[in-house]
Motif scaffolding. Structure first.
Motif, PDB file in Angstrom:
ATOM      1  N   ARG A   1       0.824  -1.209   0.000  1.00  0.00           N
ATOM      2  CA  ARG A   1       0.000   0.000   0.000  1.00  0.00           C
ATOM      3  C   ARG A   1       0.858   1.260   0.000  1.00  0.00           C
TER       4      ARG A   1
ATOM      5  N   THR B   1       0.821   4.078  -2.982  1.00  0.00           N
ATOM      6  CA  THR B   1       0.573   5.493  -2.686  1.00  0.00           C
ATOM      7  C   THR B   1       1.708   6.370  -3.184  1.00  0.00           C
TER       8      THR B   1
ATOM      9  N   ARG C   1       1.489   6.580  -7.043  1.00  0.00           N
ATOM     10  CA  ARG C   1       0.362   7.411  -7.465  1.00  0.00           C
ATOM     11  C   ARG C   1       0.676   8.895  -7.254  1.00  0.00           C
ATOM     12  N   HIS C   2       1.270   9.221  -6.127  1.00  0.00           N
ATOM     13  CA  HIS C   2       1.635  10.614  -5.872  1.00  0.00           C
ATOM     14  C   HIS C   2       2.691  11.096  -6.870  1.00  0.00           C
TER      15      HIS C   2
END
Length: 560
Positions: A375, A379, A382-383
């Motif tokens: 996870r 994250t 994606r950022h």
């Protein structure tokens, strides 16, 4: 009641991955002493956080045999200015290991079994006792040829003893009663003396006994002196006499002038003492030496203070080195140019069994640690992709597109209902009117005339495209595509700003509750951190600032 003198100093935190670290230590010494250090930042050159201070106090306990059940907990915390402080990790020690182990500690800071850094510090824990020292049956024999005599029939000497202990900072000299005309004085029992000392003070000290002459003409002359090393006669058996014997020597010429025998008794002596030198690490104690041969030893991962087995030679091409960050030995294979934690002499099966692996999930899938790691990676990706897309969009944006934040579009035309005036005689007609002639909007509504004149442009247009001369008109996209929504970064920044303003307001209210308020008004803070206002005249409370309430009373169209 057993008393320990505790001194904690020289805290150093290193190898912490967290950036912009502003840390402090929260120390709990067996719920007897709690304290918190100052907030310090990381040194950019060394990467360490240091607290150059010392704290000294006395710890008292009635259960010295249960020190292994009493703990010292040190928490490493990160100071957050706008939110709650975060505990990065902890270090735990039992008092028995501290009182019997070395002074220096170099331990791993852990958080739920995960290593987050290292903590180095010095912790002195010295067992203090009001010990009693007694001397018994002191017998001296002085050689007559070393004493000047005036009458050959009677000894020309009136002896007495003066003795002192080297740990006595006041250098007090204790004396015995004076005897008359004898070369073989004997004192059966001397007056006991009390000292508040540690075990190290006793075994590192010595007893100095001097035979003096009190005869007229030789007032307090030192005839002979004897020094007794207390380490050679000390015992933990309370009240047991320990005999000693030696030679009396002259002070200046160091010649033997006689002999001395006697016994010494120790009562209420300290039972614990810290080691001389050495470092306490996660793997045990290295280079530690007990302060005395029969002193209790610590129980830290087994006692490894004794010399271990002779190490075997490594295979050709291998070398053992020490990692200073983890204080752990690793091995270098110069043939393959690789490093490993595994000893090449250790069988692979034993090393593999010793290695810890996360427990798998109940259904055979990935464990909780692996899921959390995935996870975090998703994250982060994606950022990162979102930031790259924003940069690419800014680079490809045409110069003729104007941002609606700098040049807002005209407002949409007012609805038909807003252009129709109130019916004469109705309650709405009696309301006060604004400068435009329309009734003002409610406090939570904005009038359509506030945004400017009406425009035939489509509603909710956020960007205006300047067409080139002679080019055909380009149909504008729908409102759902052109409406610019705030990003997660903008929303987070807005929340941080609101929290900062709220924090400043709370500080101002706590400093001066009546600042900026009418007479007999006061600002207070409830248990949840919310601000409310008290009117002592009417004995009422409200969430609304009095100035804002008056503004809404006289200007109902003002925005809250």
């Amino acid at each position: 009641m057993d008393v320990f003198r505790v001194c904690i100093r020289h805290f150093v935190v290193s190898h912490v991955v967290k950036k912009n670290l502003s840390a402090y230590l929260d120390v709990d010494f067996d719920s007897f002493k709690q304290f918190r250090t100052s907030v310090e930042s990381r040194n950019k050159r060394t990467g360490e956080v240091k607290w150059p201070f010392s704290l000294i106090f006395f710890y008292e306990t009635k259960f010295i045999s249960k020190l292994d059940k009493k703990l010292v907990v040190i928490k490493l915390c990160h100071r957050n200015k706008l939110s709650k402080d975060k505990i990065l990790g902890t270090v735990t020690l039992d008092l028995h290991s501290i009182a019997t182990g070395p002074v220096h500690h170099d331990l791993v800071i852990t958080n739920n079994g995960t290593e987050v850094g290292r903590l180095r510090f010095d912790l002195h824990m010295e067992h203090y006792q009001d010990s009693v020292f007694e001397l018994h049956d002191i017998q001296c024999k002085i050689k007559p040829n070393h004493i000047a005599t005036s009458d050959s029939k009677a000894p020309d000497m009136d002896p007495y003893l003066s003795y002192s202990y080297s740990f006595d900072t006041d250098k007090t000299s204790h004396t015995t009663k004076h005897l008359d005309a004898t070369y073989e004085p004997f004192w059966s029992e001397l007056k006991p003396v009390w000292y508040k000392v540690t075990l190290k003070d006793i075994v590192d000290a010595h007893l100095s006994i001097k035979v003096r002459d009190d005869r007229f003409g030789h007032k307090d002359k030192v005839v002979g002196e004897y020094t007794l090393d207390l380490r050679n006669v000390f015992t933990f058996n309370d009240g047991q006499p320990v005999p000693f014997a030696g030679e009396l020597c002259s002070t200046f010429h160091k010649t033997v002038v006689g002999t001395i025998t006697g016994a010494i008794v120790f009562r209420k002596q300290p039972q614990m003492g810290q080691m001389t030198g050495g470092v306490h690490t996660d793997t045990g104690i290295t280079n530690g030496k007990p302060v005395f041969q029969a002193v209790p030893l610590p129980k830290i991962l087994g006692d490894i203070t004794s010399p271990g087995p002779v190490p075997q030679a490594l295979p050709p091409g291998w070398e053992a080195r020490l990692d200073p960050a983890r204080n752990r030995v690793y091995y270098v294979n110069h043939a393959t140019k690789q490093t490993t934690w595994e000893n090449p002499l250790t069988p692979h099966e034993v090393t593999a069994a010793r290695r810890w692996t996360p427990p798998p999930a109940a259904d055979g899938g990935p464990s909780a640690e692996e899921q959390a790691a995935r996870r975090i990676q998703r994250t982060f990706r994606r950022h990162k992709n979102r930031l790259q897309a924003v940069k690419a969009d800014d680079a490809l944006r045409p110069s003729h597109i104007v941002d609606n934040k700098k040049h807002p579009a005209p407002a949409s035309p007012a609805s038909p209902r807003s252009s129709v005036g109130p019916v004469p005689g109705s309650p709405a007609a009696a309301r006060p009117r604004s400068a435009t002639g329309n009734a003002p909007a409610s406090p939570r509504m904005r009038s359509s005339t506030d945004a400017g004149p009406a425009s035939p442009a489509s509603p909710r247009v956020s960007r205006t495209v300047e067409q080139a001369p002679g080019s055909p008109a380009r149909p504008g996209p729908g409102p759902s595509k052109l409406q610019k929504m705030p990003s997660k970064e903008d929303a987070a920044a807005s929340r941080i700003q609101k929290s900062f303003r709220r924090h400043k307001t709370l500080e101002r209210v706590k400093k001066d509750p009546t600042a900026g308020l009418p007479p007999f008004w006061e600002a207070c803070v409830d248990p949840k951190g919310r601000i409310y206002y008290v009117d002592h005249t009417t004995r009422t409370t409200t969430w609304v600032h009095p100035a804002h309430a008056q503004q809404q009373q006289y200007h109902p169209s003002a925005k809250r």
